[in-house]
Design a protein around this motif. Structure first.
Motif, short mmCIF file in Angstrom:
data_model
loop_
_atom_site.label_atom_id
_atom_site.label_comp_id
_atom_site.label_asym_id
_atom_site.label_seq_id
_atom_site.Cartn_x
_atom_site.Cartn_y
_atom_site.Cartn_z
N GLN A 18 0.83 -1.20 0.00
CA GLN A 18 0.00 0.00 0.00
C GLN A 18 0.86 1.26 0.00
OE1 GLN A 18 -3.66 0.26 -0.05
NE2 GLN A 18 -2.74 2.14 -0.80
N ARG A 19 1.95 1.25 0.76
CA ARG A 19 2.84 2.42 0.80
C ARG A 19 3.52 2.63 -0.55
NH1 ARG A 19 5.70 1.36 6.74
NH2 ARG A 19 4.00 2.23 8.00
N ILE A 20 3.93 1.56 -1.19
CA ILE A 20 4.56 1.67 -2.51
C ILE A 20 3.57 2.21 -3.53
CG2 ILE A 20 5.41 0.26 -4.44
CD1 ILE A 20 6.89 -1.44 -2.35
N ILE A 21 2.34 1.74 -3.49
CA ILE A 21 1.32 2.24 -4.41
C ILE A 21 1.04 3.72 -4.15
CG2 ILE A 21 -1.13 2.10 -5.01
CD1 ILE A 21 -0.90 -0.95 -4.59
N ASN A 22 0.90 4.08 -2.88
CA ASN A 22 0.62 5.48 -2.55
C ASN A 22 1.74 6.41 -3.00
OD1 ASN A 22 -1.79 4.73 -1.37
ND2 ASN A 22 -1.01 4.76 0.73
N GLU A 40 -0.83 -3.30 -12.73
CA GLU A 40 -0.97 -4.71 -12.35
C GLU A 40 -0.77 -4.88 -10.85
OE1 GLU A 40 0.76 -9.16 -13.49
OE2 GLU A 40 1.47 -7.38 -14.57
N LEU A 41 0.14 -4.12 -10.27
CA LEU A 41 0.37 -4.18 -8.82
C LEU A 41 -0.90 -3.77 -8.07
CD1 LEU A 41 2.30 -4.66 -6.45
CD2 LEU A 41 3.00 -2.24 -6.65
N LYS A 42 -1.54 -2.73 -8.53
CA LYS A 42 -2.78 -2.28 -7.89
C LYS A 42 -3.86 -3.36 -7.96
CE LYS A 42 -2.25 2.66 -8.93
NZ LYS A 42 -2.82 3.77 -9.72
N THR A 43 -3.96 -3.99 -9.13
CA THR A 43 -4.97 -5.04 -9.31
C THR A 43 -4.72 -6.21 -8.39
OG1 THR A 43 -5.29 -4.40 -11.63
CG2 THR A 43 -6.01 -6.61 -10.99
N ASN A 44 -3.46 -6.65 -8.31
CA ASN A 44 -3.12 -7.77 -7.44
C ASN A 44 -3.32 -7.41 -5.97
OD1 ASN A 44 -1.47 -10.34 -8.68
ND2 ASN A 44 -1.43 -8.58 -10.04
N LEU A 208 12.83 8.29 -7.01
CA LEU A 208 11.82 7.24 -6.80
C LEU A 208 12.49 6.04 -6.14
CD1 LEU A 208 9.04 5.96 -7.15
CD2 LEU A 208 9.70 5.33 -9.48
N TYR A 209 13.65 5.67 -6.65
CA TYR A 209 14.39 4.54 -6.05
C TYR A 209 14.70 4.82 -4.59
CZ TYR A 209 18.24 1.45 -4.84
OH TYR A 209 19.04 0.55 -4.18
N ALA A 210 15.14 6.04 -4.29
CA ALA A 210 15.50 6.38 -2.91
C ALA A 210 14.30 6.25 -1.97
CB ALA A 210 16.06 7.80 -2.86
N ASP A 211 13.14 6.73 -2.42
CA ASP A 211 11.95 6.64 -1.58
C ASP A 211 11.51 5.19 -1.40
OD1 ASP A 211 11.81 9.30 -1.07
OD2 ASP A 211 10.08 9.72 -2.36
N LEU A 215 11.08 2.70 2.05
CA LEU A 215 9.90 1.89 2.38
C LEU A 215 10.30 0.44 2.62
CD1 LEU A 215 7.27 3.27 -0.19
CD2 LEU A 215 7.55 3.88 2.23
N VAL A 216 11.21 -0.05 1.79
CA VAL A 216 11.68 -1.43 1.95
C VAL A 216 12.44 -1.58 3.26
CG1 VAL A 216 13.28 -3.15 1.03
CG2 VAL A 216 11.70 -1.96 -0.51
N LYS A 217 13.27 -0.61 3.61
CA LYS A 217 14.00 -0.67 4.87
C LYS A 217 13.04 -0.73 6.05
CE LYS A 217 18.19 1.83 3.46
NZ LYS A 217 18.96 3.08 3.66
N ALA A 218 11.96 0.04 5.99
CA ALA A 218 10.98 0.04 7.07
C ALA A 218 10.32 -1.34 7.21
CB ALA A 218 9.92 1.11 6.82
#
Length: 232
Positions: A18-22, A40-44, A208-211, A215-218
């Protein structure tokens, strides 16, 4: 970006996705807007979000068991009264108690200990025979018609709940298996993160990669000391 998606709890996977999508939908990063992988990510994720917290079964098992106990009690009360009354030769119409008790014996004095399906089949036949005009007269003569009606009502209440539970369970089983939905989400999320990692040296993708990396680190905080998939 290094993370083992399979090690995330269902809730943590949902939170990360959800955070990645937002973040992707924030309007800050034009390179990812309306990207097919994001779509596709949103659909899944929508499919995952709809079912990951749901139980496999309807949760009505306790209600059904309670309804079964109620019909068992009503059955035993009527059976035990007839069994006692038929032995009291000094009581009026004691022979009617004997007649009715014989009907109970025909369909088993222990049907309350049978499986749901077996008990239902036997009790249905018992009720049908007790409902004949001749036997209704006997029940009425012994002032047992209210007790019979209660047993019948408890049986019908059980049957209604059992049918509702069976229908609810069938609907849940027809839904796509939760583990399969999770695998689909992990697959597309991993592809999405791989793509961003692959593009990280291009200027428009760098922020975008940095953000996403933050999120992944969290998300990794819940998977410390566990094996990782490498997404670099």
């Amino acid at each position: 970006m290094k993370i083992s998606l399979t090690r995330l709890s269902t809730k943590d996977l949902a939170t990360l996705t959800q955070r990645i999508i937002n973040t992707s939908d924030s309007g800050t990063y034009g390179v990812i807007t309306n990207h097919p992988l994001l779509t596709e990510l949103k659909t899944n994720y929508a499919g995952y979000d709809a079912v990951y917290a749901k139980e496999t079964f309807s949760g009505r098992g306790g209600d059904v068991a309670g309804a079964d106990r109620n019909r068992d009690i009503a059955f035993r009360s009527l059976k035990n009264f007839l069994n006692g009354y038929r032995k009291m030769a000094n009581m009026p119409n004691y022979h009617l108690g004997e007649d009715l008790f014989e009907i109970f014996k025909t369909y088993s004095l222990n049907l309350d200990k049978m499986s749901y399906s077996s008990q239902t089949a036997q009790m249905k036949k018992l009720i049908e025979e007790l409902e004949t005009s001749e036997n209704v007269q006997k029940l009425n003569a012994l002032l047992l018609l209210p007790s019979f009606n209660e047993m019948k009502a408890k049986h019908e209440a059980f049957e209604l709940l059992f049918a509702e539970q069976a229908g609810a369970n069938a609907n849940l089983r027809q839904m796509k298996n939760a583990s399969a939905i999770r695998r689909d989400l992990e697959r597309i999320l991993k592809s999405f993160l791989y793509m961003i990692a692959a593009m990280k040296d291009i200027h428009d993708w760098r922020l975008l990669y940095a953000d996403m990396n933050e999120l992944v680190k969290a998300a990794k905080n819940s998977t410390l000391n566990k094996p990782n998939d490498n997404i670099q």
